[in-house]
Design a protein around this motif. Structure first.
Motif, PDB file in Angstrom:
ATOM      1  N   GLU A 276       0.829  -1.206   0.000  1.00  0.00           N
ATOM      2  CA  GLU A 276       0.000   0.000   0.000  1.00  0.00           C
ATOM      3  C   GLU A 276       0.863   1.255   0.000  1.00  0.00           C
ATOM      4  N   ARG A 277       1.923   1.231   0.777  1.00  0.00           N
ATOM      5  CA  ARG A 277       2.805   2.391   0.840  1.00  0.00           C
ATOM      6  C   ARG A 277       3.619   2.555  -0.436  1.00  0.00           C
ATOM      7  N   ALA A 278       4.007   1.442  -1.060  1.00  0.00           N
ATOM      8  CA  ALA A 278       4.767   1.511  -2.309  1.00  0.00           C
ATOM      9  C   ALA A 278       3.947   2.190  -3.405  1.00  0.00           C
ATOM     10  N   ALA A 279       2.635   2.001  -3.354  1.00  0.00           N
ATOM     11  CA  ALA A 279       1.767   2.616  -4.358  1.00  0.00           C
ATOM     12  C   ALA A 279       1.748   4.135  -4.229  1.00  0.00           C
ATOM     13  N   THR A 280       1.948   4.653  -3.020  1.00  0.00           N
ATOM     14  CA  THR A 280       1.908   6.099  -2.815  1.00  0.00           C
ATOM     15  C   THR A 280       3.290   6.738  -2.762  1.00  0.00           C
ATOM     16  N   ALA A 281       4.326   5.925  -2.596  1.00  0.00           N
ATOM     17  CA  ALA A 281       5.698   6.454  -2.529  1.00  0.00           C
ATOM     18  C   ALA A 281       6.644   5.568  -3.329  1.00  0.00           C
ATOM     19  N   PRO A 282       6.417   5.465  -4.640  1.00  0.00           N
ATOM     20  CA  PRO A 282       7.213   4.524  -5.436  1.00  0.00           C
ATOM     21  C   PRO A 282       8.712   4.820  -5.423  1.00  0.00           C
ATOM     22  N   ALA A 283       9.101   6.071  -5.352  1.00  0.00           N
ATOM     23  CA  ALA A 283      10.538   6.396  -5.347  1.00  0.00           C
ATOM     24  C   ALA A 283      11.213   5.833  -4.097  1.00  0.00           C
ATOM     25  N   PHE A 284      10.535   5.921  -2.968  1.00  0.00           N
ATOM     26  CA  PHE A 284      11.106   5.377  -1.734  1.00  0.00           C
ATOM     27  C   PHE A 284      11.300   3.868  -1.859  1.00  0.00           C
ATOM     28  N   TYR A 285      10.318   3.171  -2.396  1.00  0.00           N
ATOM     29  CA  TYR A 285      10.416   1.719  -2.493  1.00  0.00           C
ATOM     30  C   TYR A 285      11.384   1.269  -3.584  1.00  0.00           C
ATOM     31  N   THR A 286      11.586   2.104  -4.593  1.00  0.00           N
ATOM     32  CA  THR A 286      12.641   1.815  -5.564  1.00  0.00           C
ATOM     33  C   THR A 286      13.996   1.914  -4.866  1.00  0.00           C
ATOM     34  N   ALA A 287      14.170   2.954  -4.050  1.00  0.00           N
ATOM     35  CA  ALA A 287      15.413   3.102  -3.295  1.00  0.00           C
ATOM     36  C   ALA A 287      15.576   1.970  -2.285  1.00  0.00           C
ATOM     37  N   LEU A 288      14.491   1.588  -1.635  1.00  0.00           N
ATOM     38  CA  LEU A 288      14.538   0.496  -0.666  1.00  0.00           C
ATOM     39  C   LEU A 288      14.972  -0.812  -1.335  1.00  0.00           C
ATOM     40  N   ALA A 289      14.452  -1.072  -2.511  1.00  0.00           N
ATOM     41  CA  ALA A 289      14.843  -2.278  -3.249  1.00  0.00           C
ATOM     42  C   ALA A 289      16.335  -2.252  -3.553  1.00  0.00           C
ATOM     43  N   ALA A 290      16.837  -1.090  -3.929  1.00  0.00           N
ATOM     44  CA  ALA A 290      18.270  -0.980  -4.218  1.00  0.00           C
ATOM     45  C   ALA A 290      19.102  -1.143  -2.950  1.00  0.00           C
ATOM     46  N   LEU A 291      18.709  -0.483  -1.879  1.00  0.00           N
ATOM     47  CA  LEU A 291      19.450  -0.573  -0.615  1.00  0.00           C
ATOM     48  C   LEU A 291      19.479  -1.990  -0.058  1.00  0.00           C
ATOM     49  N   SER A 292      18.401  -2.717  -0.270  1.00  0.00           N
ATOM     50  CA  SER A 292      18.302  -4.075   0.262  1.00  0.00           C
ATOM     51  C   SER A 292      18.835  -5.120  -0.719  1.00  0.00           C
ATOM     52  N   GLU A 293      19.398  -4.655  -1.815  1.00  0.00           N
ATOM     53  CA  GLU A 293      19.927  -5.537  -2.859  1.00  0.00           C
ATOM     54  C   GLU A 293      18.848  -6.504  -3.368  1.00  0.00           C
ATOM     55  N   GLY A 294      17.633  -5.964  -3.523  1.00  0.00           N
ATOM     56  CA  GLY A 294      16.535  -6.745  -4.073  1.00  0.00           C
ATOM     57  C   GLY A 294      15.861  -7.683  -3.098  1.00  0.00           C
ATOM     58  N   ARG A 295      16.150  -7.558  -1.811  1.00  0.00           N
ATOM     59  CA  ARG A 295      15.596  -8.506  -0.841  1.00  0.00           C
ATOM     60  C   ARG A 295      14.274  -8.058  -0.247  1.00  0.00           C
ATOM     61  N   VAL A 296      13.626  -7.056  -0.835  1.00  0.00           N
ATOM     62  CA  VAL A 296      12.313  -6.608  -0.376  1.00  0.00           C
ATOM     63  C   VAL A 296      11.336  -6.696  -1.543  1.00  0.00           C
ATOM     64  N   VAL A 297      10.236  -7.406  -1.322  1.00  0.00           N
ATOM     65  CA  VAL A 297       9.165  -7.484  -2.312  1.00  0.00           C
ATOM     66  C   VAL A 297       7.898  -6.973  -1.633  1.00  0.00           C
ATOM     67  N   PRO A 298       7.466  -5.741  -1.959  1.00  0.00           N
ATOM     68  CA  PRO A 298       6.289  -5.173  -1.303  1.00  0.00           C
ATOM     69  C   PRO A 298       4.983  -5.657  -1.936  1.00  0.00           C
ATOM     70  N   VAL A 299       4.680  -6.915  -1.670  1.00  0.00           N
ATOM     71  CA  VAL A 299       3.467  -7.565  -2.180  1.00  0.00           C
ATOM     72  C   VAL A 299       2.895  -8.400  -1.040  1.00  0.00           C
ATOM     73  N   PRO A 300       1.568  -8.436  -0.837  1.00  0.00           N
ATOM     74  CA  PRO A 300       1.016  -9.252   0.246  1.00  0.00           C
ATOM     75  C   PRO A 300       1.500 -10.703   0.189  1.00  0.00           C
ATOM     76  N   GLY A 301       1.717 -11.241   1.385  1.00  0.00           N
ATOM     77  CA  GLY A 301       2.214 -12.608   1.521  1.00  0.00           C
ATOM     78  C   GLY A 301       3.346 -12.708   2.517  1.00  0.00           C
ATOM     79  N   GLY A 302       3.840 -11.568   3.001  1.00  0.00           N
ATOM     80  CA  GLY A 302       4.845 -11.523   4.064  1.00  0.00           C
ATOM     81  C   GLY A 302       4.162 -11.065   5.340  1.00  0.00           C
TER      82      GLY A 302
END
Length: 144
Positions: free
Chosen positions: A73-99
């Motif tokens: 839900e937050r990725a939908a409203t702040a995509p730049a932050f979650y793009t940065a988060l994906a990079a910082l985590s080396e791809g280890r974050v998937v913001p999709v329900p199921g976690g």
């Protein structure tokens, strides 16, 4: 923290629930509070990337302190932050329900379960079922 036995039972319960719901083959990961893998199981026919996706759903929930539903839900409203988060985590974050975070009755995080294989709502439902069936509190991350 969950014991290995508790985590293994939780993963098995999630897989049984997926079968009962008629889900596509699932992969289920249980991670300790530090993001380290406790248990990973894949049903026959589960796709090649499912282990990484399941772990990333759980790892992101642990890393951000929110279930992956809230992350989505937050990725939908702040995509730049979650793009940065994906990079910082080396791809280890998937913001999709199921976690889903596993909490004790006082709210402390004990682990996280990540599931991949069916649609995200079913993945999440199987995780919630398994966590609650184990006597713990499931926190899929409803946005406060």
């Amino acid at each position: 923290m969950l014991s290995l036995g508790q985590a293994s039972t939780m993963v098995d319960d999630a897989l049984r629930q997926g079968a009962a719901l008629g889900c596509a083959p699932l992969t289920v990961a249980a991670l300790d509070p530090g993001g380290h893998l406790l248990v990973l199981k894949r049903q026959d026919g589960s796709a090649i990337l499912r282990p990484q996706i399941a772990q990333a759903k759980a790892w992101g929930a642990l890393g951000m302190g929110l279930g992956s539903r809230a992350l989505a839900e937050r990725a939908a409203t702040a995509p730049a932050f979650y793009t940065a988060l994906a990079a910082l985590s080396e791809g280890r974050v998937v913001p999709v329900p199921g976690g889903v975070l596993v909490r004790d009755s006082e709210g402390a995080v004990l682990a996280a379960v990540g599931i991949s294989g069916d649609n995200p709502a079913n993945d999440e439902a199987c995780a919630v079922f398994a966590i609650e069936h184990g006597g713990f509190v499931a926190d899929p991350g409803q946005t406060p």
